[in-house]
Design a protein around this motif. Structure first.
Motif, PDB file in Angstrom:
ATOM      1  N   LEU A 144      33.126  16.056  71.085  1.00 21.20           N
ATOM      2  CA  LEU A 144      31.721  15.644  70.932  1.00 21.20           C
ATOM      3  C   LEU A 144      31.475  15.106  69.533  1.00 21.20           C
ATOM      4  CD1 LEU A 144      28.800  15.375  71.928  1.00 21.20           C
ATOM      5  CD2 LEU A 144      28.421  17.770  71.308  1.00 21.20           C
ATOM      6  N   TYR A 150      32.779  11.627  69.349  1.00 18.23           N
ATOM      7  CA  TYR A 150      31.908  10.811  70.212  1.00 18.23           C
ATOM      8  C   TYR A 150      30.645  10.425  69.444  1.00 18.23           C
ATOM      9  CZ  TYR A 150      29.270   9.936  74.666  1.00 18.23           C
ATOM     10  OH  TYR A 150      28.535   9.399  75.703  1.00 18.23           O
ATOM     11  N   PHE A 158      27.762   6.579  66.954  1.00 18.06           N
ATOM     12  CA  PHE A 158      26.332   6.246  66.884  1.00 18.06           C
ATOM     13  C   PHE A 158      25.917   5.724  65.511  1.00 18.06           C
ATOM     14  CE2 PHE A 158      24.442   7.746  70.856  1.00 18.06           C
ATOM     15  CZ  PHE A 158      25.507   8.426  71.415  1.00 18.06           C
ATOM     16  N   VAL A 185      22.728   3.130  65.307  1.00 20.77           N
ATOM     17  CA  VAL A 185      21.560   3.557  64.538  1.00 20.77           C
ATOM     18  C   VAL A 185      21.352   2.624  63.330  1.00 20.77           C
ATOM     19  CG1 VAL A 185      20.775   5.406  62.999  1.00 20.77           C
ATOM     20  CG2 VAL A 185      21.589   5.967  65.300  1.00 20.77           C
ATOM     21  N   ARG A 188      15.394   8.941  75.594  1.00 16.16           N
ATOM     22  CA  ARG A 188      15.257   9.780  74.400  1.00 16.16           C
ATOM     23  C   ARG A 188      15.905   9.122  73.186  1.00 16.16           C
ATOM     24  NH1 ARG A 188      17.840  15.199  76.368  1.00 16.16           N
ATOM     25  NH2 ARG A 188      17.078  14.455  78.367  1.00 16.16           N
ATOM     26  N   PHE A 189      15.369   9.422  72.038  1.00 11.93           N
ATOM     27  CA  PHE A 189      15.976   8.966  70.784  1.00 11.93           C
ATOM     28  C   PHE A 189      15.428   9.850  69.668  1.00 11.93           C
ATOM     29  CE2 PHE A 189      12.633   6.704  68.402  1.00 11.93           C
ATOM     30  CZ  PHE A 189      11.617   6.756  69.343  1.00 11.93           C
ATOM     31  N   ALA A 190      16.113   9.811  68.515  1.00  7.35           N
ATOM     32  CA  ALA A 190      15.719  10.672  67.393  1.00  7.35           C
ATOM     33  C   ALA A 190      15.004   9.830  66.336  1.00  7.35           C
ATOM     34  CB  ALA A 190      16.946  11.354  66.792  1.00  7.35           C
ATOM     35  N   LEU A 250      16.241   9.333  62.705  1.00  9.27           N
ATOM     36  CA  LEU A 250      17.422   8.528  62.375  1.00  9.27           C
ATOM     37  C   LEU A 250      17.063   7.078  62.031  1.00  9.27           C
ATOM     38  CD1 LEU A 250      19.923   9.702  65.164  1.00  9.27           C
ATOM     39  CD2 LEU A 250      19.813  10.453  62.764  1.00  9.27           C
ATOM     40  N   THR A 298      13.585  13.216  70.238  1.00  6.70           N
ATOM     41  CA  THR A 298      14.685  14.145  69.957  1.00  6.70           C
ATOM     42  C   THR A 298      14.691  14.506  68.473  1.00  6.70           C
ATOM     43  OG1 THR A 298      16.093  13.314  71.739  1.00  6.70           O
ATOM     44  CG2 THR A 298      17.231  14.260  69.858  1.00  6.70           C
ATOM     45  N   ALA A 357      19.346  17.358  69.930  1.00  2.00           N
ATOM     46  CA  ALA A 357      20.682  16.819  70.228  1.00  2.00           C
ATOM     47  C   ALA A 357      21.532  16.860  68.967  1.00  2.00           C
ATOM     48  CB  ALA A 357      20.566  15.391  70.745  1.00  2.00           C
ATOM     49  N   GLY A 358      22.791  16.432  69.110  1.00  2.00           N
ATOM     50  CA  GLY A 358      23.726  16.441  67.987  1.00  2.00           C
ATOM     51  C   GLY A 358      24.791  17.494  68.216  1.00  2.00           C
ATOM     52  N   HIS A 409      19.694  20.125  74.723  1.00  2.00           N
ATOM     53  CA  HIS A 409      21.128  19.920  74.953  1.00  2.00           C
ATOM     54  C   HIS A 409      21.803  21.285  74.780  1.00  2.00           C
ATOM     55  CE1 HIS A 409      20.604  15.563  74.301  1.00  2.00           C
ATOM     56  NE2 HIS A 409      21.845  15.388  74.718  1.00  2.00           N
ATOM     57  N   GLU A 436      27.172  22.200  76.524  1.00  2.00           N
ATOM     58  CA  GLU A 436      28.006  20.991  76.604  1.00  2.00           C
ATOM     59  C   GLU A 436      29.289  21.260  75.807  1.00  2.00           C
ATOM     60  OE1 GLU A 436      26.435  17.662  74.447  1.00  2.00           O
ATOM     61  OE2 GLU A 436      27.709  16.201  75.447  1.00  2.00           O
ATOM     62  N   HIS A 475      22.777  18.654  80.052  1.00  2.36           N
ATOM     63  CA  HIS A 475      24.142  19.006  80.481  1.00  2.36           C
ATOM     64  C   HIS A 475      24.152  20.373  81.189  1.00  2.36           C
ATOM     65  CE1 HIS A 475      25.771  15.541  78.417  1.00  2.36           C
ATOM     66  NE2 HIS A 475      25.094  15.892  77.357  1.00  2.36           N
ATOM     67  N   SER A 489      30.161  11.257  80.683  1.00  6.71           N
ATOM     68  CA  SER A 489      30.030  11.636  79.277  1.00  6.71           C
ATOM     69  C   SER A 489      30.766  12.949  79.013  1.00  6.71           C
ATOM     70  CB  SER A 489      28.545  11.780  78.927  1.00  6.71           C
ATOM     71  OG  SER A 489      28.366  12.504  77.741  1.00  6.71           O
ATOM     72  N   ASP A 499      23.565   9.632  80.105  1.00  4.18           N
ATOM     73  CA  ASP A 499      23.729  10.041  78.705  1.00  4.18           C
ATOM     74  C   ASP A 499      23.764   8.810  77.799  1.00  4.18           C
ATOM     75  OD1 ASP A 499      23.676  12.042  76.865  1.00  4.18           O
ATOM     76  OD2 ASP A 499      25.802  12.532  76.948  1.00  4.18           O
TER      77      ASP A 499
HETATM   78  O1  LIG Z   1      25.736  14.224  74.788  1.00  2.96           O
HETATM   79  C1  LIG Z   1      25.234  14.360  73.667  1.00  2.96           C
HETATM   80  N1  LIG Z   1      25.225  15.578  73.081  1.00  2.96           N
HETATM   81  C2  LIG Z   1      24.653  15.796  71.873  1.00  2.96           C
HETATM   82  N2  LIG Z   1      24.089  14.821  71.164  1.00  2.96           N
HETATM   83  C3  LIG Z   1      24.101  13.578  71.683  1.00  2.96           C
HETATM   84  C4  LIG Z   1      24.655  13.295  72.933  1.00  2.96           C
HETATM   85  N3  LIG Z   1      24.524  11.981  73.167  1.00  2.96           N
HETATM   86  C5  LIG Z   1      23.889  11.463  72.113  1.00  2.96           C
HETATM   87  N4  LIG Z   1      23.634  12.421  71.201  1.00  2.96           N
HETATM   88  C6  LIG Z   1      22.980  12.275  69.895  1.00  2.96           C
HETATM   89  C7  LIG Z   1      23.433  11.036  69.149  1.00  2.96           C
HETATM   90  C8  LIG Z   1      22.184  10.229  68.983  1.00  2.96           C
HETATM   91  O2  LIG Z   1      22.134   9.564  67.743  1.00  2.96           O
HETATM   92  C9  LIG Z   1      21.085  11.253  69.108  1.00  2.96           C
HETATM   93  C10 LIG Z   1      19.710  10.732  69.484  1.00  2.96           C
HETATM   94  O3  LIG Z   1      19.726   9.929  70.619  1.00  2.96           O
HETATM   95  O4  LIG Z   1      21.579  12.136  70.092  1.00  2.96           O
END
Ligand SMILES: O=c1[nH]cnc2c1ncn2[C@H]1C[C@H](O)[C@@H](CO)O1
Ligand SMILES: [Zn+2]
Length: 361
Positions: free
Chosen positions: A63, A66, A70, A74, A105-107, A110, A145, A174-175, A202, A205, A226, A264, A294
């Motif tokens: 993770l 992964y 981003f 971002v 969703r988005f943060a 960021l 988020t 998330a994160g 989240h 996961e 998840h 994912s 995701d």
């Molecule tokens: O699957 C995920 N698990 C935890 N964090 C995640 C996952 N997919 C994306 N993110 C994070 C990275 C992005 O920058 C942030 C906001 O969308 O959320």
């Protein structure tokens, strides 16, 4: 009976609850926006190669690795124009995939590198989603988020409440999960409960049952992002008889929705393969399972392709896709009457028509 094709699945009126705005950009848009804002750190500016790079980097089995991909998406989403464009294209792409209701969703935290306020960021995304949904069958809403390793969750929860009548329907964290348990943000979740807000977390996961337990029993999450590791509280004997531990029972009994994202999970190492993904067992046990993308860019999926993969792997047919879709619509953070309208006027008639014209499975 012939199994359903991707084209057939695209026609179904689908619902998407878990999709990250910064994980769904078109590769060509990343290249164009990078050029416009002078971002020079992209691994390549060749659109095809860049798409491949995101997939390759994301399919790492970790993770943390992964999430590193981003930084590039971002980086190019730091102006109102860029945010609105990405949001508009997101809505267009989801509508083209046959999605009728989506929570994106988005943060916001960021996207402040150039000094944008959190409110300006949310406003730009809502404007873009509205523009991209116009004239389509898509109803798009937003989840704000907060990043779980940071300390801005209360502020982001307040932001979500401030914008709740204008398209924001909930909150999420998330994160990197390990080391950042849900209770680290208890004040944000308690604030949202007092404000009658909705939130998903989240959990389960990259980390196991303790994370799910905290999300459900300490934080009162409405849904789980998840939640795959709930299988750690389920044992299946040699005859295939499942027995559930107390947490798994609680999650099933109280119908806590699981926002499952099978591809994912394989890419981040949360599941070994689609065939062994817990979604098969959890669906059989009638947990409230939903199917999600995701990150469409990193995982190279659409909601339709994700369903097609499940059809191929588990032999699902229309009735299963309809079941997942109704689960998702029932679990949406949209007011009850609007959920019901979409179920009665769009989803059920849509699936009835498809099953009649293309009986597949
Ligand atoms: O699957 C995920 N698990 C935890 N964090 C995640 C996952 N997919 C994306 N993110 C994070 C990275 C992005 O920058 C942030 C906001 O969308 O959320
Ligand atoms: Zn996610």
């Amino acid at each position: 009976m012939a199994s359903l094709t991707l084209d057939q699945i695209r026609l179904a009126p689908k619902v998407l609850l878990h999709d990250h705005l910064d994980g769904g950009l078109r590769p060509a848009t990343v290249v164009e926006l990078a050029d416009e804002c002078g971002y020079t750190a992209l691994p390549t500016t060749d659109v095809t190669k860049l798409g491949g790079w995101f997939r390759g980097g994301a399919h790492s089995g970790s993770l943390v690795r992964y999430l590193e991909t981003f930084s590039h998406t971002v980086a190019v989403m730091q102006t109102p124009e860029a945010l609105a464009r990405v949001a508009r294209e997101c809505a267009e792409d989801l509508a083209a995939d046959g999605i009728v209701y989506a929570e994106i969703r988005f943060a916001p935290e960021l996207h402040t590198e150039n000094g944008l306020s959190l409110d300006a960021i949310v406003e730009a995304v809502l404007d873009g989603l509205r523009a991209g949904s116009e004239g389509t069958g898509l109803h798009a809403r937003v989840l704000c988020t907060a990043m779980r390793h940071q300390a801005r969750s209360l502020e982001i929860a307040e932001l979500a409440v401030r914008w709740r009548d204008q398209g924001v329907v909930g909150f999420d964290i998330a994160g990197a999960e390990a080391g950042n348990p849900p209770t680290r943000h208890l004040d944000a979740f308690q604030y949202l409960q007092r404000a009658n807000g909705h939130f998903t977390i989240h959990a389960g996961e990259a980390f196991g049952l303790p994370s799910i337990w905290e999300a459900v029993q300490w934080c009162n999450a409405d849904r789980l992002g998840h939640g795959v590791r709930i299988v750690d509280d389920i044992s299946v004997d040699v005859e295939g008889q499942a027995s559930l531990g107390p947490l798994a029972n609680y999650v099933r009994d109280t119908r806590v929705p699981l926002e499952m994202c099978p591809s994912s999970n394989v890419h981040t190492g949360a599941a070994r393969s689609i065939a062994t993904h817990p979604i098969g067992l959890l669906r059989d046990l009638r947990f409230r399972v939903t199917v999600n993308t995701d990150n469409r860019l990193m995982s190279d999926v659409t909601l339709s392709s994700e369903f097609a993969t499940l059809v191929e792997t588990f032999g699902y047919g229309w009735s299963d896709i309809r079941w997942f879709t109704l689960n998702a619509m029932k679990s949406a953070f949209l007011p009850f009457d609007q959920r019901l309208d979409l179920i009665d006027d769009v989803i059920k008639p849509g699936f009835d028509a498809l099953a009649a014209s293309a009986p597949g499975a």
